[in-house]
Design a protein around this motif. Structure first.
Motif, PDB file in Angstrom:
ATOM      1  N   UNK A   2      -1.998  28.686  36.171  1.00 47.45           N
ATOM      2  CA  UNK A   2      -2.986  27.621  36.071  1.00 47.45           C
ATOM      3  C   UNK A   2      -4.401  28.173  35.979  1.00 47.45           C
ATOM      4  N   UNK A   3      -4.692  29.200  36.783  1.00 43.25           N
ATOM      5  CA  UNK A   3      -6.029  29.789  36.767  1.00 43.25           C
ATOM      6  C   UNK A   3      -6.322  30.504  35.447  1.00 43.25           C
ATOM      7  N   UNK A   4      -5.302  31.157  34.890  1.00 43.02           N
ATOM      8  CA  UNK A   4      -5.488  31.845  33.618  1.00 43.02           C
ATOM      9  C   UNK A   4      -5.753  30.829  32.506  1.00 43.02           C
ATOM     10  N   UNK A  80     -11.568  43.686  29.091  1.00 42.36           N
ATOM     11  CA  UNK A  80     -11.046  44.344  30.290  1.00 42.36           C
ATOM     12  C   UNK A  80     -10.555  43.335  31.332  1.00 42.36           C
ATOM     13  N   UNK A  81     -11.035  42.098  31.243  1.00 41.72           N
ATOM     14  CA  UNK A  81     -10.612  41.079  32.196  1.00 41.72           C
ATOM     15  C   UNK A  81      -9.119  40.806  32.076  1.00 41.72           C
ATOM     16  N   UNK A  82      -8.545  41.132  30.916  1.00 49.14           N
ATOM     17  CA  UNK A  82      -7.110  40.935  30.730  1.00 49.14           C
ATOM     18  C   UNK A  82      -6.316  41.796  31.696  1.00 49.14           C
ATOM     19  N   UNK A  83      -6.812  43.001  31.982  1.00 50.47           N
ATOM     20  CA  UNK A  83      -6.135  43.880  32.938  1.00 50.47           C
ATOM     21  C   UNK A  83      -6.095  43.229  34.313  1.00 50.47           C
ATOM     22  N   UNK A  88      -2.947  40.611  38.556  1.00 48.08           N
ATOM     23  CA  UNK A  88      -2.860  39.587  39.593  1.00 48.08           C
ATOM     24  C   UNK A  88      -1.773  38.552  39.343  1.00 48.08           C
ATOM     25  N   UNK A  89      -1.498  38.257  38.080  1.00 48.35           N
ATOM     26  CA  UNK A  89      -0.563  37.176  37.783  1.00 48.35           C
ATOM     27  C   UNK A  89       0.698  37.633  37.050  1.00 48.35           C
ATOM     28  N   UNK A  90       0.696  38.876  36.576  1.00 47.34           N
ATOM     29  CA  UNK A  90       1.862  39.380  35.872  1.00 47.34           C
ATOM     30  C   UNK A  90       1.730  39.210  34.362  1.00 47.34           C
TER      31      UNK A  90
END
Length: 243
Positions: A2-4, A80-83, A88-90
């Motif tokens: 949900x956050x993503x 880089x935020x993708x890392x 955190x979410x898999x």
């Protein structure tokens, strides 16, 4: 997840002008290629107008959505935020989130374009009946299914390519490769090649936009979409390394 999704929706919202431009470009290309078939004296049922619109928009939308999807996904996969998201979410939730958000975005801009184009054609062709019949619903539903399938493919290509420009080129070459059996089959009158081309997304979209009898073809489109999407997702989630 949900956050993503919220984060990705916010990113798309910040760049909504790109979607607006994409809609305007598709409408402009539709007008330039579709209105030459219109005759002010004609009275055409709505489902035939929808067929004309789908036929004109089929490959216009593929080109436009290839560029738009590759731009947005390329930006996110290079970030880089993708890392942080994957850590955190898999990986599964991260990729699924991007597929969901991009499918929503592409369906919205395609729906807006299709509605606008049908309305424009209605004002020119003066259709005699406005009620949606089963043929209209089938054509639109199948068209949207193929667009979702195409969007999932592009997101996954971006995951592997990690570059929007490269992913866009690969996605377009993939479509061209899928069209080759239809092109050769049509050129040389080879029924087997024409039948073979219907196994692929490009061939199915071409058949959908040119055939008058698509009712029996819809289950095949759905089955092939499920098979292809499951296979692509399996390859992504089987891949262990991310960067």
């Amino acid at each position: 997840m949900k956050n993503i999704i919220k984060s990705d929706l916010y990113f798309h919202k910040l760049n909504i002008r790109i979607y607006i431009v994409a809609v305007l470009i598709m409408i402009a290309l539709f007008i330039s290629s579709g209105f030459d078939k219109a005759d002010d004296a004609m009275i055409i049922p709505l489902h035939e107008i929808v067929m004309i619109s789908v036929m004109q928009l089929s490959f216009i939308s593929i080109i436009t959505l290839t560029i738009v999807t590759s731009y947005f996904q390329g930006k996110m996969f290079e970030n880089r935020f993708l890392i942080y998201q994957i850590s955190n979410y898999g990986k599964k939730q991260t990729i699924f989130s991007k597929i969901i958000v991009q499918c929503i975005a592409n369906l919205i801009i395609l729906a807006l374009t299709l509605i606008t184009c049908v309305t424009l054609l209605c004002s020119v062709l003066h259709p005699g009946k406005f009620a949606f019949d089963i043929n209209t619903l089938i054509v639109v539903s199948a068209f949207l299914v193929l667009i979702v399938r195409f969007t999932i493919r592009l997101v996954i290509i971006n995951f592997y390519a990690r570059n929007g420009v490269l992913a866009g080129i690969i996605g377009w070459l993939w479509i061209v490769a899928e069209l080759l059996p239809w092109m050769f089959g049509n050129q040389f009158g080879n029924e087997r090649l024409l039948l073979f081309s219907k196994l692929f997304l490009a061939g199915q979209m071409n058949y959908l936009s040119t055939s008058e009898d698509v009712l029996h073809f819809i289950p095949f489109v759905i089955v092939m979409s499920i098979i292809e999407t499951c296979a692509e997702c399996f390859l992504v989630f089987k891949k262990k390394e991310v960067f």
